[in-house]
Design an enzyme around this catalytic site. Structure first.
Site, PDB file in Angstrom:
ATOM      1  N   GLU A  45       0.822  -1.207   0.000  1.00  0.00           N
ATOM      2  CA  GLU A  45       0.000   0.000   0.000  1.00  0.00           C
ATOM      3  C   GLU A  45       0.854   1.253   0.000  1.00  0.00           C
ATOM      4  OE1 GLU A  45      -2.952  -0.183   3.231  1.00  0.00           O
ATOM      5  OE2 GLU A  45      -2.687  -2.358   3.087  1.00  0.00           O
ATOM      6  N   CYS A  92       3.235   8.314   1.344  1.00  0.00           N
ATOM      7  CA  CYS A  92       3.633   7.391   2.412  1.00  0.00           C
ATOM      8  C   CYS A  92       3.846   6.038   1.746  1.00  0.00           C
ATOM      9  CB  CYS A  92       2.508   7.334   3.451  1.00  0.00           C
ATOM     10  SG  CYS A  92       2.764   6.074   4.702  1.00  0.00           S
ATOM     11  N   CYS A 121       5.481  -7.442   7.853  1.00  0.00           N
ATOM     12  CA  CYS A 121       6.453  -6.919   8.811  1.00  0.00           C
ATOM     13  C   CYS A 121       6.643  -7.961   9.902  1.00  0.00           C
ATOM     14  CB  CYS A 121       5.904  -5.623   9.416  1.00  0.00           C
ATOM     15  SG  CYS A 121       7.051  -4.800  10.539  1.00  0.00           S
ATOM     16  N   CYS A 153       4.356  -5.243  16.341  1.00  0.00           N
ATOM     17  CA  CYS A 153       3.682  -4.248  17.203  1.00  0.00           C
ATOM     18  C   CYS A 153       2.205  -4.642  17.331  1.00  0.00           C
ATOM     19  CB  CYS A 153       3.813  -2.840  16.611  1.00  0.00           C
ATOM     20  SG  CYS A 153       5.519  -2.293  16.448  1.00  0.00           S
ATOM     21  N   CYS A 183      -0.675  -2.845  15.301  1.00  0.00           N
ATOM     22  CA  CYS A 183      -0.429  -2.528  13.889  1.00  0.00           C
ATOM     23  C   CYS A 183      -0.926  -3.627  12.957  1.00  0.00           C
ATOM     24  CB  CYS A 183       1.068  -2.300  13.677  1.00  0.00           C
ATOM     25  SG  CYS A 183       1.480  -1.881  11.989  1.00  0.00           S
ATOM     26  N   HIS A 191       5.609   5.199  21.363  1.00  0.00           N
ATOM     27  CA  HIS A 191       4.335   4.602  21.784  1.00  0.00           C
ATOM     28  C   HIS A 191       4.248   4.190  23.246  1.00  0.00           C
ATOM     29  CE1 HIS A 191       3.565   4.906  17.617  1.00  0.00           C
ATOM     30  NE2 HIS A 191       4.068   3.760  17.240  1.00  0.00           N
ATOM     31  N   ASN A 243      -5.584   3.906  15.641  1.00  0.00           N
ATOM     32  CA  ASN A 243      -6.643   3.398  14.765  1.00  0.00           C
ATOM     33  C   ASN A 243      -6.956   1.995  15.237  1.00  0.00           C
ATOM     34  OD1 ASN A 243      -6.973   5.373  12.605  1.00  0.00           O
ATOM     35  ND2 ASN A 243      -4.816   4.945  12.210  1.00  0.00           N
ATOM     36  N   CYS A 267      -2.242   2.308   6.985  1.00  0.00           N
ATOM     37  CA  CYS A 267      -1.645   1.224   6.208  1.00  0.00           C
ATOM     38  C   CYS A 267      -1.819  -0.166   6.804  1.00  0.00           C
ATOM     39  CB  CYS A 267      -0.171   1.508   5.991  1.00  0.00           C
ATOM     40  SG  CYS A 267       0.075   2.331   4.435  1.00  0.00           S
TER      41      CYS A 267
END
Ligand code: SAH
Length: 358
Positions: A97, A110, A117, A121, A124, A221, A295, A338
């Site tokens: 993306e 972006c 990944c 996290c 995420c 974070h 989010n 994303c």
């Protein structure tokens, strides 16, 4: 050098000087690199489009090398703010993306650095399903090339904040940075490029030595190891103390101001005590703190606080002299954050085992 199954060279995976060497090895003059690099950056998909190159050279190039292409698999444009989100299909059918945002100073893209990944996290979406593979330098650049071609407008800023951990794909990211900055190509100034990391400490030290005036932003974070260990597995590998030392070394070496990202997760890291701890932690850097209301990801039960909660946290930081802003939400109607689109397209299920050891 990236070579595909037919043993052909990925031209966009070459740095400019390597492209020159390649052409010289074919008996060509050095200046040909200029013409070809320009064509590659304009988004041609075949050698035949390179109209100022002889047919003979085009044929020889096609025998020895190839031009990578990204296909637009899905595209969404926000009715609110024009934010445009691309789901790009790679040659091996994996998807990534990229999001183009419109700011007063121009277009910012972006981009992703990996397919998936492995950082794990907890909040995420990109990490659900683990890491499939890293992108090549050409594939990272292709997101800028093909988004710009589709938009028909110049992209002036880049943030490496899409899918993946850029410092977990170090060499290709550096190569990409050199190429996207090259004056014969996209010519995007390093000062217009931001790289975001979850805190891969050796990568931060290495990046400091590259001498590229890009902006480094660190996804913090959490204000302490206890909370960070809970939500970011990378923290068990490199603790807060090590991370802060790496940030300080980066700042000393590059003289560039750092920034920190802090996703506010209600009930996890958004108490007033957390704000005070965070203020202490970042104060020595005189850094900017970007507060991101988390989010929610459907597989995870983290949620954002109310507008009021978020404002109280922001106020507590700023009252202590910390330069903090709350990130404006763009493209809220197109799920612009994303990881979500790719996950849906690939039918990736949540599986803790997918998160390999870092
Ligand atoms: N791997 C890099 C860059 C990719 S993520 C990094 O970790 O920095 C870009 C930013 O979005 C990071 O700060 C990441 O932690 C944050 N992010 C990821 N998922 C999020 C979510 N659900 N809500 C808010 N921020 C999120």
């Amino acid at each position: 050098m990236m070579i595909n199954l037919e043993n052909k060279i990925d031209l966009k995976g070459l740095e400019y000087s390597e492209l020159e060497d390649f052409l010289i090895s074919m008996g060509e003059k050095r200046f040909r690199a200029q013409q070809i690099f320009k064509w590659l950056n304009s988004g041609v998909t075949s050698f035949d489009e390179m109209t100022d190159i002889s047919k003979q050279l085009r044929e020889r190039l096609a025998e020895l090398s190839y031009i990578s292409v990204l296909e637009i698999e899905e595209k969404y444009v926000s009715k609110f703010d024009g934010t445009t989100k691309y789901l790009f299909k790679l040659p091996d059918a994996n998807c990534i993306e990229s999001v183009v945002m419109r700011y007063h100073h121009g277009l910012t893209i972006c981009i992703s650095s990996q397919v998936g990944c492995r950082m794990g996290c907890r909040f995420c979406a990109s990490t659900i399903g683990g890491l499939y593979r890293s992108l090549t330098a050409g594939e990272i650049l292709d997101q800028v090339i093909f988004a710009e071609k589709d938009m028909g407008e110049r992209i002036s800023n880049i943030v490496l904040m899409g899918i993946g951990e850029p410092l977990d794909n170090y060499d290709n990211v550096i190569k990409f940075l050199h190429n996207v900055n090259h004056e014969k190509g996209k010519n995007i100034g390093y000062r217009h490029i931001t790289l975001s990391t979850c805190g891969v400490v050796p990568g931060i030290y290495a990046l400091a030595e590259e001498d590229l005036p890009i902006t480094l932003t660190v996804s913090l974070h959490a204000p302490n190891d206890t909370i960070r260990n809970e939500i970011m597995p990378v923290s068990r590998r490199y603790n807060m103390d090590e991370l802060m030392r790496a940030c300080a070394a980066y700042h000393d070496r590059t003289k560039r101001r750092l920034s920190f990202e802090y996703s506010l997760i209600h009930g996890v890291n958004d108490s007033l005590k957390n704000a005070d701890e965070l203020a202490e932690l970042v104060r020595p850097f005189r850094a900017h703190v970007n507060l991101i209301p988390v989010n929610s990801v459907e597989e995870r039960n983290f949620r954002k606080g109310s507008k009021k909660d978020i404002n109280i946290f922001w106020e507590r930081l700023t009252k202590q002299g910390i330069n903090a802003t709350i990130r404006r939400e763009l493209g809220s109607d197109i799920a612009a954050s994303c990881g979500q689109l790719r996950k849906r397209a690939a039918g990736i299920a949540d599986d803790e085992n997918n998160q390999k050891n870092i």
